[in-house]
Design a protein around this motif. Structure first.
Motif, short mmCIF file in Angstrom:
data_model
loop_
_atom_site.label_atom_id
_atom_site.label_comp_id
_atom_site.label_asym_id
_atom_site.label_seq_id
_atom_site.Cartn_x
_atom_site.Cartn_y
_atom_site.Cartn_z
N ASN A 28 0.83 -1.01 -0.08
CA ASN A 28 -0.07 0.19 0.04
C ASN A 28 0.85 1.23 0.13
N ASN A 29 1.95 1.25 -0.16
CA ASN A 29 2.99 2.22 -0.67
C ASN A 29 3.23 3.23 0.53
N VAL A 30 3.08 2.73 1.81
CA VAL A 30 3.51 3.47 3.04
C VAL A 30 5.03 4.04 2.72
N SER A 31 5.35 4.97 3.19
CA SER A 31 6.63 5.79 2.92
C SER A 31 7.74 4.78 3.68
N PHE A 32 9.03 4.74 3.01
CA PHE A 32 10.08 4.02 3.65
C PHE A 32 10.51 4.36 4.99
N SER A 33 10.56 5.75 5.21
CA SER A 33 10.78 6.44 6.51
C SER A 33 9.85 5.96 7.65
N SER A 34 8.54 5.84 7.35
CA SER A 34 7.61 5.59 8.12
C SER A 34 7.67 3.91 8.50
N GLN A 35 8.03 3.35 7.63
CA GLN A 35 8.08 1.65 7.76
C GLN A 35 9.59 1.53 9.01
N LEU A 36 10.43 2.38 8.72
CA LEU A 36 11.59 2.40 9.48
C LEU A 36 11.31 2.78 11.01
N VAL A 37 10.76 3.76 11.03
CA VAL A 37 10.27 4.12 12.45
C VAL A 37 9.45 3.33 13.19
N VAL A 38 8.48 2.63 12.51
CA VAL A 38 7.56 1.63 12.98
C VAL A 38 8.53 0.51 13.50
N ASN A 39 9.58 -0.04 12.38
CA ASN A 39 10.14 -1.10 13.13
C ASN A 39 11.18 -0.78 14.04
N TRP A 40 11.57 0.29 14.21
CA TRP A 40 12.49 0.72 15.21
C TRP A 40 11.71 0.63 16.70
N CYS A 41 10.64 1.24 16.49
CA CYS A 41 9.74 1.52 17.89
C CYS A 41 9.30 0.42 18.41
N LEU A 42 8.90 -0.80 17.41
CA LEU A 42 8.43 -2.01 17.94
C LEU A 42 9.61 -2.89 18.48
N THR A 43 10.91 -2.85 17.80
CA THR A 43 11.96 -3.57 18.55
C THR A 43 12.25 -2.97 19.96
N THR A 44 11.94 -1.65 19.97
CA THR A 44 12.59 -0.95 21.23
C THR A 44 11.46 -1.33 22.35
N VAL A 45 10.21 -1.31 22.07
CA VAL A 45 9.23 -1.73 23.06
C VAL A 45 9.60 -2.91 23.77
N SER A 46 10.08 -4.02 23.05
CA SER A 46 10.30 -5.37 23.14
C SER A 46 11.37 -5.68 24.69
N TYR A 47 12.10 -4.76 24.36
CA TYR A 47 13.37 -4.91 25.45
C TYR A 47 12.89 -4.81 26.81
N PRO A 48 12.26 -3.69 27.35
CA PRO A 48 11.91 -3.89 28.65
C PRO A 48 11.04 -4.88 29.03
N LEU A 49 10.08 -5.33 28.11
CA LEU A 49 9.20 -6.27 28.39
C LEU A 49 9.77 -7.83 28.59
N LEU A 50 10.79 -8.01 27.68
CA LEU A 50 11.63 -9.41 28.11
C LEU A 50 12.27 -9.07 29.42
N ALA A 51 13.01 -8.16 29.57
CA ALA A 51 13.75 -7.78 30.91
C ALA A 51 12.65 -8.42 31.99
N VAL A 52 11.48 -7.77 31.95
CA VAL A 52 10.62 -7.92 33.06
C VAL A 52 10.34 -9.59 33.23
N LEU A 53 10.05 -10.10 31.98
CA LEU A 53 9.71 -11.58 31.87
C LEU A 53 11.03 -12.30 32.43
N VAL A 54 12.25 -12.11 32.24
CA VAL A 54 13.58 -12.92 32.55
C VAL A 54 13.31 -12.68 34.07
N VAL A 55 12.99 -11.41 34.84
CA VAL A 55 13.39 -11.16 36.13
C VAL A 55 12.24 -11.93 36.91
#
Length: 464
Positions: free
Chosen positions: A410-437
């Motif tokens: 659907n031709n979403v801009s390249f920069s928007s795709q990059l930002v969404v990817n960056w945000c999704l992976t960043t949100v993952s880290y603290p949640l995984l840390a909580v799971l480990v603890v």
């Protein structure tokens, strides 16, 4: 449960067996599932990494991949239950058999430009991939001893991604003198199909968990195959399991970024033969990344919980740096203003920066996914439970992938795709840390056995 026969069997399972080269050892079995994935998803990754399935028009590949990841999302979740009912042979063979059909659909598309076959083949591959990856996850996380799961995940990931390396060489070599070509030739697809068919037959060599014996003499799981009702109930419970809910962002994001990286970095910036060369290094970087993070997760500290937290922190640091580099690169072009195609021989210094970035994306992918698999493997040791956990992970992962391919269609801009990817992976880290603890325990017995086994192996040569 309390019979003399059972007691004798249990005792016999505790006799140390030093050879890791036994056919029924975790080392050999994890290596075999690595080879299966080398041939099937490894070659699929190389094909996808070309951008657009090796076609100049990405529409057919995007729609085929949407169908693929939609059915994958369903059968990824169901795959753990199916594995527990059918066992490894039927599950793996049925799953692997769908890969060659998918590659064949693009061979057909090369001549007829009809995407219907590719879409149907993609949907069938989603079913097969769900079965294969649920079985693979159970084998990779339950067969090894608890204190070496990171090492065995690295072993699998290295063998598996060697498939992407070899798969990248196929289009690079076969299209080397076609630098200006728009689509890969027939021989490329035929080469992929040959490897994929070999992987399907190799899957029959995998042993069930009850027949796999670790070096300390213990067996992985002496399971009795489940039934449909039990598995249906257990799969539904996964959606209410707080451990699985904490993994959802990591699962969703871990295939979401492929569309952007394959289509809009490798596919947009580089010409055909260079895309093949880039894939060799992208999947080679995956091997390095998995080995590095596997070492941290297994050997960096005595405390298993601390190792997990340090591993998550390292991946978060690398991830932030790599996505920041990706953003800097993305500011130089857009969907409406695509740059001239780079060639590894003719583009000189202009080639270096985007190439290093694409290599780094491969490094981050393997570090991220190996980290998540380690966390999943640390939640349990039983093959039945881990097959469901792995299936849930792959199912949510594939749902994210299905959305990502349509986002690009659907031709979403390249920069928007990059930002969404960056945000999704960043949100993952603290949640995984909580799971480990909260969920990963420091098993002192496992640590003592690890130290004792290491000392024994050093003192005594490995028997064959």
């Amino acid at each position: 449960m309390g019979s003399n026969g059972d007691e004798e069997s249990a005792n016999s399972q505790q006799v140390p067996i030093k050879s890791m080269w036994r056919y029924n050892s975790p080392f050999v079995q994890v290596s075999l599932i690595g080879l299966v994935c080398f041939c099937c998803p490894g070659m699929f990754n190389a094909l996808s990494g070309m951008g657009g399935g090796g076609q100049v028009d990405h529409t057919a590949a995007n729609n085929a991949n949407t169908a693929l990841y939609t059915t994958f999302a369903v059968f990824g979740v169901l795959g753990g239950g199916i594995y527990n009912i059918l066992g490894p042979h039927l599950t793996l063979f049925c799953g692997c058999s769908t890969y060659a059909l998918y590659a064949g659909s693009f061979l057909y598309y090369n001549h007829h430009k009809d995407q219907d076959f590719a879409i149907v083949a993609g949907a069938l591959l989603g079913v097969g991939a769900g079965l294969l990856w649920a079985a693979q996850g159970a084998i990779m996380t339950s067969y090894p001893p608890t204190y070496r799961k990171g090492t065995y995940i690295s072993l699998f990931w290295s063998i598996f991604n060697m498939g992407g390396v070899i798969g990248g060489l196929i289009p690079f070599i076969l299209n080397y003198h076609r630098a200006e070509a728009s689509s890969v030739n027939d021989g490329t697809y035929i080469g992929f199909m040959a490897f994929m068919a070999a992987g399907a037959f190799l899957s029959l060599a995998i042993l069930p968990p009850s027949k796999v014996v670790r070096d300390d003499g213990t067996r992985c799981s002496n399971i009795k195959y489940s039934n449909v009702r039990t598995e249906a109930v257990e799969i539904l419970r996964l959606f209410l399991n707080w451990k699985m809910l904490l993994i959802v962002p990591a699962s969703w994001s871990s295939n979401f970024f492929y569309t952007y990286q394959f289509n809009n970095v490798n596919g947009v910036l580089f010409n055909l033969r260079t895309r093949g060369l880039n894939n060799v290094f992208y999947w080679g970087a995956q091997m390095l990344g998995s080995i590095g993070i596997g070492y941290i997760m297994d050997f960096s500290f005595q405390s298993r919980r601390l190792r997990g937290l340090v591993g998550i922190g390292v991946v978060a640091l690398f991830g932030t740096a790599i996505w920041a580099g990706g953003l800097a690169n993305q500011l130089g072009y857009s969907r409406s203003d695509k740059p001239d195609k780079l060639d590894f021989k003719d583009s000189g210094a202009d080639f270096a920066g985007p190439f290093v970035l694409y290599f780094s994306y491969g490094l981050l992918d393997s570090m991220f996914q190996s980290m998540v698999y380690w966390v999943i493997g640390a939640l349990a040791n039983d093959s039945e439970i881990l097959s469901r956990y792995s299936g849930f992970y792959k199912g949510v992962q594939s749902a994210g992938g299905a959305v990502a391919w349509q986002v690009d269609t659907n031709n979403v801009s390249f920069s928007s795709q990059l930002v969404v990817n960056w945000c999704l992976t960043t949100v993952s880290y603290p949640l995984l840390a909580v799971l480990v603890v909260l969920a990963v325990k420091d098993d002192k017995k496992d640590e003592q056995e690890s130290t004792k086994e290491a000392a024994n192996i050093s003192a005594n040569p490995v028997n064959t």
